[in-house]
Design a protein around this motif. Sequence first.
Motif, PDB file in Angstrom:
ATOM      1  N   ARG A  31      94.950  85.869  98.753  1.00 35.46           N
ATOM      2  CA  ARG A  31      95.129  86.487  97.445  1.00 35.46           C
ATOM      3  C   ARG A  31      94.026  86.050  96.471  1.00 35.46           C
ATOM      4  O   ARG A  31      93.667  84.876  96.413  1.00 35.46           O
ATOM      5  CB  ARG A  31      96.495  86.096  96.864  1.00 35.46           C
ATOM      6  N   MET A  68     102.001  90.881 101.030  1.00 34.46           N
ATOM      7  CA  MET A  68     102.723  90.089 100.042  1.00 34.46           C
ATOM      8  C   MET A  68     104.019  89.521 100.630  1.00 34.46           C
ATOM      9  O   MET A  68     105.078  89.528  99.991  1.00 34.46           O
ATOM     10  CB  MET A  68     102.998  90.922  98.787  1.00 34.46           C
ATOM     11  N   GLY A  84     100.845  98.864  95.715  1.00 40.35           N
ATOM     12  CA  GLY A  84      99.764  98.153  95.044  1.00 40.35           C
ATOM     13  C   GLY A  84      98.455  98.117  95.812  1.00 40.35           C
ATOM     14  O   GLY A  84      97.581  97.299  95.516  1.00 40.35           O
ATOM     15  N   ASN A 162      98.507 100.417  89.309  1.00 43.54           N
ATOM     16  CA  ASN A 162      98.854  98.987  89.287  1.00 43.54           C
ATOM     17  C   ASN A 162      98.403  98.353  90.597  1.00 43.54           C
ATOM     18  O   ASN A 162      99.203  98.033  91.471  1.00 43.54           O
ATOM     19  CB  ASN A 162     100.360  98.816  89.077  1.00 43.54           C
ATOM     20  N   LYS A 164      97.012  95.827  93.372  1.00 46.14           N
ATOM     21  CA  LYS A 164      97.026  94.400  93.736  1.00 46.14           C
ATOM     22  C   LYS A 164      95.976  94.098  94.807  1.00 46.14           C
ATOM     23  O   LYS A 164      95.469  92.993  94.886  1.00 46.14           O
ATOM     24  CB  LYS A 164      98.411  93.994  94.242  1.00 46.14           C
ATOM     25  N   ILE A 195      93.539  89.872  91.378  1.00 51.17           N
ATOM     26  CA  ILE A 195      93.504  91.090  92.181  1.00 51.17           C
ATOM     27  C   ILE A 195      92.566  90.854  93.367  1.00 51.17           C
ATOM     28  O   ILE A 195      91.454  90.362  93.198  1.00 51.17           O
ATOM     29  CB  ILE A 195      93.029  92.297  91.351  1.00 51.17           C
TER      30      ILE A 195
END
Length: 525
Positions: A31, A68, A84, A162, A164, A195
């Motif tokens: 991440r 995730m 995302g 949005n 990610k 991000i």
Amino acid sequence: MEHPLILQMQGITKLFPGVRALDNVTLEVHRGDVHAICGENGAGKSTLMKVLSGVYPHGSYEGKIIFMGNEVAFKDIKESENAGIAIIHQELTMIPELSITENIFMGNEIVKHGLIDWNTARHRTVELLERVGLSVEPDTLIKHLGVGQQQLIEIAKALSKNVKLLILDEPTSALNEADSENLFNLMRGLKSKDITCIMISHKLNEIAEISDAVTVIRDGRTVETYAVEAGHVDEDRIIRSMVGRSIENRYPEHESHPGEVIFEVSDWTVDHPNIPGCQACKNSSFFVRAGEIVGFAGLMGAGRTELMRSIFGRNYGVYLGGTIKIRGKEIHVPSVASAIRQGIAYVPEDRKNLGLNLLDSIRSTIVSANLKGILQGHLLNLDKEFQVAEKYRHSLNIKTYSVNSGVSTLSGGNQQKVVLGKWMFTEPDVLILDEPTRGIDVGAKYEIYRLIHKLADEGKAVIIISSELPELLGISDRIYTIFEGSITGVLDRAEANQENLMRMMTSTSGSELNAGKDSRIYETC
């Protein structure tokens, strides 16, 4: 400290008819990282990202995706976007007849009282364009923008959601250095907001500048993954992993032996097609000798492509004046067909819209610009068509199991090779190559450079437009520079370097270096 994993792709296998595109591929992304994926054209990079983003839905491949912390099974790209994940494909997906605002919010419209709120959408568009460093009116139609500008709008569209995890497939392939750096700054800003970015790139200097980790894929398999020390990457290691061998010199050695002037353009002047009185090309004059490779350098929108397209059968702009000579004889090329007959060929920058019919097969595409070359009497000889296609399949190393396959099934780089083969089959005297290695890996680039040298050695006049100055310096005998539609100078290879080329590319006087300026025709008229 290593960030937690945001993505795990385990044992991903994807089959197409006759081809195992992915074979037990593994990918782990942390991440907030920028994770680069490298590999030759056809290695499976884009296919892997299409699996991840739902373009190839769950059930059409084997393996597991964990995003995730949860296993996901995306049925389409809408589901991945809702989770995302946003993907920006190498081949742009904009609708030319719609505005920037309409393209950005297509399928994601801002609705108020049951109607699309265009005022809010336009204001959001302006904000998004500012984030990607693009100063264009939101109502501008996509068809009036260059490929590089459209790439930035694709990124703005992804940021409108949005996101990610942002996937960028060759994001800088059509961008100049200033815009590429702007994109990297944008990616650093996204990273600071936690991000994650996955970037497919063949440009090893970019990987060194922006990436936190690199995964190399070869022939549909994961070769290795390793962390990147800030600003440093072992380019030789990546190349060996990509192509299975080392490449000692990125640009093949070549001894040039230019002959007489074979191609000459004088005082060429063309108006912008949509803005009367705005000159896209201004009194441009240049020449190319037989056996010479001549480069054209300029910022995005400076007029390089516009100049060459207008010369190639006047398929850009409104012709105002100027002459073209081949071997000292003035010729007239009012159409593309006449340009081909006169021995001029043009490999376009935008292969998807200008170079290919994506509904055609590889074999029919390669012969399409020279059908006379496969005639038997008054009929097309399909056996000869197949033989010609096979010849270029092997000489250009086009990765496909059959020339009967559609060009739409090929990776972007292999599509570029098909376009090159199509124009090589016309056996031109003058070959204009507009960004010939855009989206092509380092191993295939070497092959293309050798082919260009071979064409020059055969006595052809070769013109190359490239946004990569090292490429122009590595392969050109002379380099012309263009700024705001005007040719500002020419340098021999021995005189040229990136600094003096950039100076000539950014000012008519060459006295100032406007590194951040994008000399778009649309802003200068």
